[in-house]
Each structure stands twice: as structure tokens, then as C-alpha cells.
Design an enzyme around this catalytic site. Structure first.
Site, PDB file in Angstrom:
ATOM      1  N   HIS A   1      24.009  45.466  -0.699  1.00 26.94           N
ATOM      2  CA  HIS A   1      23.653  45.577   0.723  1.00 26.94           C
ATOM      3  C   HIS A   1      23.301  44.194   1.298  1.00 26.94           C
ATOM      4  CE1 HIS A   1      21.926  49.757  -0.455  1.00 26.94           C
ATOM      5  NE2 HIS A   1      23.036  49.993   0.215  1.00 26.94           N
TER       6      HIS A   1
ATOM      7  N   ARG B   1      33.373  49.112  -1.275  1.00 23.77           N
ATOM      8  CA  ARG B   1      33.408  48.734  -2.687  1.00 23.77           C
ATOM      9  C   ARG B   1      34.729  49.117  -3.332  1.00 23.77           C
ATOM     10  NH1 ARG B   1      27.857  51.730  -3.311  1.00 23.77           N
ATOM     11  NH2 ARG B   1      29.002  52.748  -1.654  1.00 23.77           N
TER      12      ARG B   1
ATOM     13  N   LYS C   1      17.496  64.544   1.306  1.00 22.94           N
ATOM     14  CA  LYS C   1      17.272  65.543   0.252  1.00 22.94           C
ATOM     15  C   LYS C   1      17.035  64.914  -1.128  1.00 22.94           C
ATOM     16  CE  LYS C   1      20.453  68.467  -0.577  1.00 22.94           C
ATOM     17  NZ  LYS C   1      21.450  69.372  -0.841  1.00 22.94           N
TER      18      LYS C   1
ATOM     19  N   SER D   1      23.029  52.352  -4.746  1.00 23.82           N
ATOM     20  CA  SER D   1      21.618  52.733  -4.905  1.00 23.82           C
ATOM     21  C   SER D   1      21.473  53.777  -6.007  1.00 23.82           C
ATOM     22  CB  SER D   1      21.057  53.271  -3.588  1.00 23.82           C
ATOM     23  OG  SER D   1      21.064  52.260  -2.617  1.00 23.82           O
TER      24      SER D   1
END
Ligand code: ADP
Length: 174
Positions: free
Chosen positions: A17, A90, A41, A128
Site C-alpha cells: 500500500h 498485483r 466482518k 493484508s
């Protein structure tokens, strides 16, 4: 004056990022990192924690600022007067998702352009999810996130019992 936003969930922010944000800051006059601030969530960090880690990352950068947002990305663009949405690409599987999002956003707001920057070679595998999974298994994440993010991950997983930690994490163990 061209103002861009770089939206995402940043759960947590990592060097992939950061690379995209810094490269965007070379292209545009202003870059706003837009952290989706609804509770998600499967998120590890709360909206406030995700925002704080992004803020700490760019605290000395004059071009990059940080804002939380919820709702439609194009509505946030209108709110802050941004003409450009920056995304990172990516692998090929990112492309289909980003392509659909860009078309939908263009449909909603033809005046806002999406610009995708290709990841740097070193960050191709970084997400992440991967960072969280490696951290949960006590792996070395020093090359993936800034030291204060690594510390926040350690603290999070240190407080968590194994059953919760293991939920939705299975891919890097075998
Ligand atoms: P999302 O919530 O859409 O999964 P993230 O919050 O993880 O997105 O990331 C925000 C943006 O950063 C997305 O455009 C994503 O493609 C991009 N990104 C994430 N990891 C990398 C990486 N390693 N290299 C380049 N771009 C990346």
C-alpha cells in the site's frame, strides 16, 4: 490541481500500500488515503485502529493526508473534490475485480477516473490477509510492514486465544 484518493480497508497497512501511495504522490498534487471506516466482518483492526496506523505511516508527508469514509467511494470523491481514484494491481485476479469496480464507478460518476498502478516486483505477494496470517503464526513480517504495524499485530494476536486466531486462516500452515 489534481486531487486523488487511494481507497481501501488497510487491515493493516503494509509496504505494498505504502509504495502505491508514495508513487501516487509523485503523480498528483494531493493524495487522500481513504480508509473504509465501517466495521468490516473479518477485519482484525477496528476502523479507528486502521486509521491510526495509516496516519502514523504518512505523518510527515505533505502531499498525503488521511480520511475515514463509509458509503460509496464516488460519493466520497465528490465530498472531497477528488477527480481520480488510485488502485494497486498485483496479480491477474486483482484485475477482474478492479476492472468491474472501475466500470461501476465510472457509471456512477463519469467525471471520476480510476487509475491503477502496477505493484512493484517486491510486493507482488503482499496483501493484508497474508500479513495477518503470517503474524498470527508468529512469522517474520518485518519486511512487509513498518515496525509500529508489526507491534500492533503482535499485541493483537498476543491477546487473542488460538481458536479465534485460527478462524479463516488455513493457507500458510502446510
Ligand atoms: P481491498 O479492501 O479492496 O482489498 P486493500 O485495503 O487491501 O483493498 O488495499 C487497497 C488498495 O491497495 C487496493 O487497490 C489493492 O489492490 C491495493 N494493494 C494491496 N496490496 C497491494 C500490493 N502488494 N501492491 C500493490 N497494490 C496493493
Amino acid at each position: 490541481m489534481v486531487r486523488a484518493i487511494f481507497p481501501g480497508s488497510f487491515d493493516p497497512i503494509h509496504y505494498g500500500h505504502i509504495d502505491i501511495a508514495l508513487r501516487a504522490a509523485r503523480l498528483f498534487d494531493e493524495v487522500i488515503i481513504a480508509v473504509y471506516d465501517r466495521p468490516l466482518k473479518n477485519a482484525l483492526f477496528s476502523p479507528e485502529e486502521r486509521l491510526a496506523l495509516v496516519h502514523q505511516t504518512f505523518v510527515d508527508n505533505k502531499i498525503i493526508s488521511i480520511r475515514g469514509y463509509s458509503g460509496l467511494t464516488v460519493e466520497f470523491c465528490r465530498e472531497v473534490g477528488a477527480q481520480v481514484v488510485v488502485r494497486g494491481l498485483r496479480v491477474f485476479s486483482d484485475f477482474e475485480h478492479e476492472f468491474r469496480m472501475a466500470l461501476a464507478n465510472h457509471h456512477l460518476a463519469p467525471d471520476v477516473e480510476t487509475i491503477a498502478l502496477i505493484t512493484s516486483e517486491d510486493h507482488t505477494f503482499l496483501s493484508s490477509t497474508t500479513v495477518r496470517e503470517i503474524a498470527s503464526l508468529n512469522g517474520d513480517i518485518r519486511a512487509m510492514v513498518p515496525p509500529f504495524v508489526a507491534k500492533a499485530l503482535q499485541e493483537k494476536y498476543g491477546d487473542m486465544d488460538d481458536q479465534i486466531k485460527n478462524q479463516s486462516m488455513t493457507s500458510l500452515r502446510d
